[in-house]
Design a protein around this motif. Sequence first.
Motif, PDB file in Angstrom:
ATOM      1  N   THR A 168     -20.818  22.030 -19.998  1.00 57.49           N
ATOM      2  CA  THR A 168     -20.585  22.010 -21.506  1.00 57.49           C
ATOM      3  C   THR A 168     -20.773  23.361 -22.232  1.00 57.49           C
ATOM      4  O   THR A 168     -21.456  24.257 -21.558  1.00 57.49           O
ATOM      5  CB  THR A 168     -21.404  20.869 -21.981  1.00 57.49           C
ATOM      6  OG1 THR A 168     -22.862  21.294 -21.919  1.00 57.49           O
ATOM      7  CG2 THR A 168     -21.265  19.631 -21.113  1.00 57.49           C
ATOM      8  N   GLY A 169     -20.327  23.407 -23.424  1.00 61.97           N
ATOM      9  CA  GLY A 169     -20.486  24.213 -24.330  1.00 61.97           C
ATOM     10  C   GLY A 169     -22.171  24.634 -24.435  1.00 61.97           C
ATOM     11  O   GLY A 169     -22.565  25.971 -24.534  1.00 61.97           O
ATOM     12  N   GLY A 170     -22.858  23.553 -24.621  1.00 65.89           N
ATOM     13  CA  GLY A 170     -24.246  23.777 -24.659  1.00 65.89           C
ATOM     14  C   GLY A 170     -24.831  24.304 -23.562  1.00 65.89           C
ATOM     15  O   GLY A 170     -25.857  25.227 -23.642  1.00 65.89           O
ATOM     16  N   GLU A 171     -24.607  23.824 -22.567  1.00 72.64           N
ATOM     17  CA  GLU A 171     -25.017  24.343 -21.146  1.00 72.64           C
ATOM     18  C   GLU A 171     -24.769  25.832 -20.976  1.00 72.64           C
ATOM     19  O   GLU A 171     -25.689  26.709 -20.608  1.00 72.64           O
ATOM     20  CB  GLU A 171     -24.661  23.759 -19.772  1.00 72.64           C
ATOM     21  CG  GLU A 171     -25.100  22.176 -19.812  1.00 72.64           C
ATOM     22  CD  GLU A 171     -24.498  21.127 -18.909  1.00 72.64           C
ATOM     23  OE1 GLU A 171     -24.821  20.341 -18.362  1.00 72.64           O
ATOM     24  OE2 GLU A 171     -23.050  21.737 -18.428  1.00 72.64           O
ATOM     25  N   LEU A 172     -23.455  26.224 -21.160  1.00 75.39           N
ATOM     26  CA  LEU A 172     -23.130  27.595 -21.152  1.00 75.39           C
ATOM     27  C   LEU A 172     -23.924  28.394 -22.201  1.00 75.39           C
ATOM     28  O   LEU A 172     -23.967  29.686 -21.789  1.00 75.39           O
ATOM     29  CB  LEU A 172     -21.570  27.792 -21.526  1.00 75.39           C
ATOM     30  CG  LEU A 172     -20.750  26.969 -20.300  1.00 75.39           C
ATOM     31  CD1 LEU A 172     -19.390  26.807 -20.663  1.00 75.39           C
ATOM     32  CD2 LEU A 172     -21.045  27.871 -18.896  1.00 75.39           C
ATOM     33  N   ALA A 173     -24.216  27.980 -23.194  1.00 75.84           N
ATOM     34  CA  ALA A 173     -24.710  28.694 -24.565  1.00 75.84           C
ATOM     35  C   ALA A 173     -26.244  29.134 -23.975  1.00 75.84           C
ATOM     36  O   ALA A 173     -26.891  30.079 -24.219  1.00 75.84           O
ATOM     37  CB  ALA A 173     -24.909  28.073 -25.739  1.00 75.84           C
ATOM     38  N   GLY A 174     -27.083  27.951 -23.222  1.00 68.59           N
ATOM     39  CA  GLY A 174     -28.324  28.382 -22.716  1.00 68.59           C
ATOM     40  C   GLY A 174     -28.177  29.600 -21.624  1.00 68.59           C
ATOM     41  O   GLY A 174     -29.042  30.413 -21.288  1.00 68.59           O
ATOM     42  N   VAL A 175     -26.944  29.558 -20.727  1.00 67.80           N
ATOM     43  CA  VAL A 175     -26.787  30.394 -19.626  1.00 67.80           C
ATOM     44  C   VAL A 175     -26.659  31.944 -20.342  1.00 67.80           C
ATOM     45  O   VAL A 175     -27.239  32.934 -19.937  1.00 67.80           O
ATOM     46  CB  VAL A 175     -25.732  30.099 -18.744  1.00 67.80           C
ATOM     47  CG1 VAL A 175     -25.547  31.603 -17.812  1.00 67.80           C
ATOM     48  CG2 VAL A 175     -25.932  28.966 -18.030  1.00 67.80           C
ATOM     49  N   ALA A 176     -25.634  31.699 -21.272  1.00 73.23           N
ATOM     50  CA  ALA A 176     -25.470  33.051 -22.163  1.00 73.23           C
ATOM     51  C   ALA A 176     -26.619  33.569 -22.891  1.00 73.23           C
ATOM     52  O   ALA A 176     -26.829  34.790 -22.871  1.00 73.23           O
ATOM     53  CB  ALA A 176     -24.287  32.866 -23.081  1.00 73.23           C
ATOM     54  N   ALA A 177     -27.600  32.680 -23.554  1.00 77.84           N
ATOM     55  CA  ALA A 177     -28.709  33.320 -24.168  1.00 77.84           C
ATOM     56  C   ALA A 177     -29.484  34.066 -23.054  1.00 77.84           C
ATOM     57  O   ALA A 177     -30.178  35.057 -23.358  1.00 77.84           O
ATOM     58  CB  ALA A 177     -29.242  32.115 -24.754  1.00 77.84           C
ATOM     59  N   GLY A 178     -29.701  33.413 -21.977  1.00 77.00           N
ATOM     60  CA  GLY A 178     -30.652  34.044 -20.845  1.00 77.00           C
ATOM     61  C   GLY A 178     -29.835  35.501 -20.209  1.00 77.00           C
ATOM     62  O   GLY A 178     -30.695  36.380 -19.723  1.00 77.00           O
TER      63      GLY A 178
END
Length: 64
Positions: free
Chosen positions: A20-30
Amino acid sequence: MAYDPTQVATYLEGAEFPATGGELAGVAAGNDAPEELLTRLRSFEGRHFQDAPAVAEALTQGTD
């Protein structure tokens, strides 16, 4: 803002798809993605993406 698909893929390195977009945001933040990209990815929370090119396409089209 224009999103370079290669750069988007770099920020999504390590993501497990589909995601999901939220999961991807977490990866991208890292991966030290800029806040503007994180905000856009979070706006896709209800969507599922099969791969990084699909994310880049959604970002480029400005759809959410």
